[in-house]
Scaffold this active site. Structure first.
Site, PDB file in Angstrom:
ATOM      1  N   CYS A 194       0.801  -1.226   0.000  1.00  0.00           N
ATOM      2  CA  CYS A 194       0.000   0.000   0.000  1.00  0.00           C
ATOM      3  C   CYS A 194       0.834   1.276   0.000  1.00  0.00           C
ATOM      4  O   CYS A 194       0.518   2.223  -0.723  1.00  0.00           O
ATOM      5  CB  CYS A 194      -0.997  -0.015   1.159  1.00  0.00           C
ATOM      6  SG  CYS A 194      -0.242  -0.024   2.807  1.00  0.00           S
ATOM      7  N   ASP A 228      -7.187   5.849  -3.687  1.00  0.00           N
ATOM      8  CA  ASP A 228      -6.430   4.698  -3.186  1.00  0.00           C
ATOM      9  C   ASP A 228      -6.066   3.790  -4.357  1.00  0.00           C
ATOM     10  O   ASP A 228      -6.917   3.093  -4.899  1.00  0.00           O
ATOM     11  CB  ASP A 228      -7.269   3.928  -2.166  1.00  0.00           C
ATOM     12  CG  ASP A 228      -6.443   2.901  -1.410  1.00  0.00           C
ATOM     13  OD1 ASP A 228      -5.312   2.611  -1.839  1.00  0.00           O
ATOM     14  OD2 ASP A 228      -6.932   2.391  -0.393  1.00  0.00           O
ATOM     15  N   HIS A 287      -2.909   1.377   6.858  1.00  0.00           N
ATOM     16  CA  HIS A 287      -3.122   1.355   5.416  1.00  0.00           C
ATOM     17  C   HIS A 287      -2.827   2.755   4.911  1.00  0.00           C
ATOM     18  O   HIS A 287      -3.138   3.749   5.566  1.00  0.00           O
ATOM     19  CB  HIS A 287      -4.559   0.945   5.081  1.00  0.00           C
ATOM     20  CG  HIS A 287      -4.826   0.918   3.609  1.00  0.00           C
ATOM     21  ND1 HIS A 287      -4.020   0.247   2.720  1.00  0.00           N
ATOM     22  CD2 HIS A 287      -5.807   1.494   2.858  1.00  0.00           C
ATOM     23  CE1 HIS A 287      -4.485   0.399   1.492  1.00  0.00           C
ATOM     24  NE2 HIS A 287      -5.571   1.156   1.553  1.00  0.00           N
TER      25      HIS A 287
END
Length: 671
Positions: free
Chosen positions: A275, A356, A333
């Site tokens: 991530c 994202d 995250h």
């Protein structure tokens, strides 16, 4: 009479780059921002007569063509491409030279244009290729939909080429330095290529270009292109712990190497990302395109697979966390926020938008997420585009914890505060994390230092005595309390498991149990210690799931408390000679220093990088460093430009793959 011809055209790159704040962006073309004039100097073979000679500029974007008319006014309409001559005295040295200003609208299409000059004089037409120019969004222009009104924000979120990505846990944040590298060789041109090889451009290039005025559209294209799940995107994700076919995600130090490798391989995905890597690369691309961006970390981020806003966790009766269920909570995250107006949503939803690029779910047929207004997430406007329900669950889900034995549920509790405990980003002009939790959630909970739980006649509290540090023993206490008027015999079971930030724990690395006698309403504090040798094999993230179960021997009643924590790594120290006198274009000397805190000898490779400071990374081999020994290495660097820059160092150890880091920000003075 000799025909009037075009002799030369000067793109005035130095002046244009300075005025458009594109200095340092290395490209094969002139780089300018939309909504702002840029300058050309044209040399003719004789005097140019405006009433006789017709001059037209033509900008081409592949098959699209924009003829730019010349006006007499130096305040042309802002809604269309225009050009005008600079008024003033004729230069006696260059009497046939003219200064032209070209103005693009603030809604112009982002892309790489070819500029051509057409001259129709009395003797016929004549044309001259001016050259390419790259047109970016303009956060300095109030009419642009990415306009940022604050200069300090523009410095941080557009111009800054380094950052800090935050990892670890909310109680013990780890600083990971990252080079965004937008000023490094080839990076801007690669970012423009990324738009060209996207699925949207391949399917319908005219439609793609037509929508490139809108940062909402651009950001969705980029979000999909950072991962390779359904296109020829930049990065391939890997969470398997097997990285032999590529690079361990923790080994990357910046975006430049990744983007260059992607292009050099003819758009084959770079292996591997997780991530923070996806987010770091996307932030680079957006800043290069002129869209203000920042990297955001959410601690205790929920991944709710069935969309019911409930995450289910399971423990054994001995306190071992079990890998059951598809839902999960990532210790952290990392995603991106970009600043833009949302004309498609109405008033009130401009500003920071969540994007994202980590592949998790499809949005509009592609693995991407956002842009979703942060305010819409906070207000749970789940019907708004894009992907607000998914993002809302990441920061707001409840956690239902079950203790099970042979398929039977022994206890269950609900925690409404754990998910989205802390959301932060790098502060303006500082290396400290800025808490932005309140922009995502109405209520911000302060997690207590003692994790406690109560069931029936027992309560248990779990408390870390100090922040765990690599090489030191982990000490914690368990407080057990008898809440009833009868004497109790209580069994304590404690379990510590290694875990990754995004998975359930794996093997148990330490466990203990005790039988305790409690008088009515008595409390006892039990001290525990995990030696450094028992967690020495932990992987890079150094995360531990710690759980304690109390069981009333007579009633078989049980109560559970748990805590996930990370162990602080040692740091690499960076020292610079004459730190207060670092000047652009002057060679400087720095020293990296590392002391081995582990109980065993280590070896590995020490890498030093710095966007705008080092042309290539400095590499040093650490052959064998015994416990307590120190290694020092000197290296030279030459800053390219003035401003605040960052040097960062990584030591990747061969024996366990762990990465030790250090960084130092420096101020480079003008030469």
């Amino acid at each position: 009479m000799e025909a009037l011809k075009l002799q030369y055209i000067n793109l005035e790159q130095a002046q244009n780059h300075k005025q458009h704040r594109t200095e340092g962006l290395i490209s094969r073309s002139l780089v300018v921002r939309r909504g702002q004039p840029f300058k050309l100097t044209i040399g003719f073979s004789g005097p140019y007569k405006r009433n006789i000679d017709d001059l037209i500029l033509r900008a081409k974007l592949d098959g699209l063509c924009f003829d730019i008319p010349f006006t007499l006014s130096n305040k042309p309409p802002k809604s269309q491409w225009t050009a005008y001559f600079q008024q003033g005295m004729v230069d006696p040295i260059h009497p046939y030279e003219a200064t032209v200003w070209v103005v693009s609208p603030a809604t112009a299409l982002v892309g790489v244009y070819q500029l051509q000059l057409l001259l129709r004089s009395s003797s016929g037409p004549h044309s001259c290729r001016v050259g390419p120019f790259t047109l970016l969004c303009n956060p300095w222009c109030p009419a642009d939909s990415v306009w940022l009104p604050d200069e300090s924000m523009r410095e941080e979120y557009v111009k800054n080429d380094f950052g800090l990505l935050y990892q670890g846990t909310a109680k013990n944040i780890i600083f990971r330095p990252w080079g965004f590298d937008q000023y490094e060789r080839g990076v801007l041109d690669i970012c423009m290529m990324l738009l060209q090889v996207s699925n949207e451009h391949k399917k319908d290039w005219k439609r793609d270009y037509a929508k490139r005025s809108d940062p909402v559209y651009i950001s969705r294209v980029v979000s999909a292109m950072i991962n390779c799940n359904d296109d020829c995107g930049v990065l391939q994700g890997n969470w398997s712990e097997d990285y032999n076919a590529g690079v361990h995600p923790s080994a990357w130090t910046g975006s430049g190497d990744i983007l260059r490798q992607w292009v050099q391989s003819h758009f084959k995905p770079v292996k591997y990302g997780q991530c923070w890597v996806f987010a770091g690369v996307m932030c680079t691309v957006m800043r290069a395109l002129g869209i203000p961006s920042r990297v955001v970390t959410g601690f205790n981020s929920a991944h709710d697979t069935n969309g019911n806003l409930v995450i289910e966790e399971y423990y054994s009766e001995a306190g071992e966390k079990l890998p059951q269920g598809r839902d999960s909570i990532w210790n952290f995250h990392v995603w991106v926020e970009c600043w833009m107006k949302r004309g498609d949503l109405g008033a009130g939803f401009d500003g920071w938008q969540v994007l994202d690029p980590t592949p998790q779910e499809r949005s509009g047929g592609a693995y991407r997420c956002g842009p979703a207004p942060v305010r819409a997430v906070r207000e749970r406007r789940i019907s708004m585009p894009y992907d607000i329900p998914f993002i809302y669950a990441e920061v707001n889900a409840d956690v239902c914890v079950f203790m099970v034995c042979q398929g039977k549920v022994l206890t269950s509790t609900v925690d409404t505060e754990r998910v989205g405990t802390l959301i932060c980003t790098k502060s303006l002009g500082s290396n400290r994390p800025q808490d932005i939790t309140s922009t995502y959630k109405h209520c911000k909970f302060i997690r207590p230092s003692v994790r406690s739980s109560t069931a029936g006649g027992l309560s248990v509290g779990l408390h870390l005595c100090k922040v765990p540090v690599i090489g030191e023993n982990i000490t914690f206490s368990v407080t057990v309390t008898n809440k009833e008027n009868i004497r109790k015999s209580v069994r304590e079971l404690v379990n510590a498991q290694e875990k990754s930030y995004n998975f359930s724990p794996s093997h148990t690395l330490w466990e203990a149990q005790n039988l305790i006698q409690l008088a009515p309403h008595e409390s006892k504090i039990l001290k525990h210690q995990i030696s450094s040798s028992q967690y020495a094999a932990l992987r890079d993230n150094h995360l531990v799931n710690l759980a304690v179960v109390l069981m009333d021997v007579a009633s078989q009643e049980r109560v559970l408390a748990s805590e996930e924590f990370n162990i602080t790594s040692p740091i690499i120290k960076i020292r610079i000679e004459n730190e207060d006198a670092i000047v652009a274009c002057n060679c400087q000397v720095a020293m990296v220093k590392f002391t081995n805190p582990f109980s065993v000898a280590v070896n590995g490779v020490l890498t030093v990088a710095g966007a705008g400071l080092l042309e290539d990374k400095a590499l040093f081999r650490v052959v064998l460093l015994k416990p307590g020994e120190t290694v020092e290495n000197a290296f030279k660097f030459t800053p390219k430009l003035a401003g605040v820059k960052m040097l960062h160092a990584n030591l990747t150890m061969n024996n366990n793959g762990a990465v030790i880091r250090g960084f130092k920000t420096i101020t480079v003075l003008p030469g």
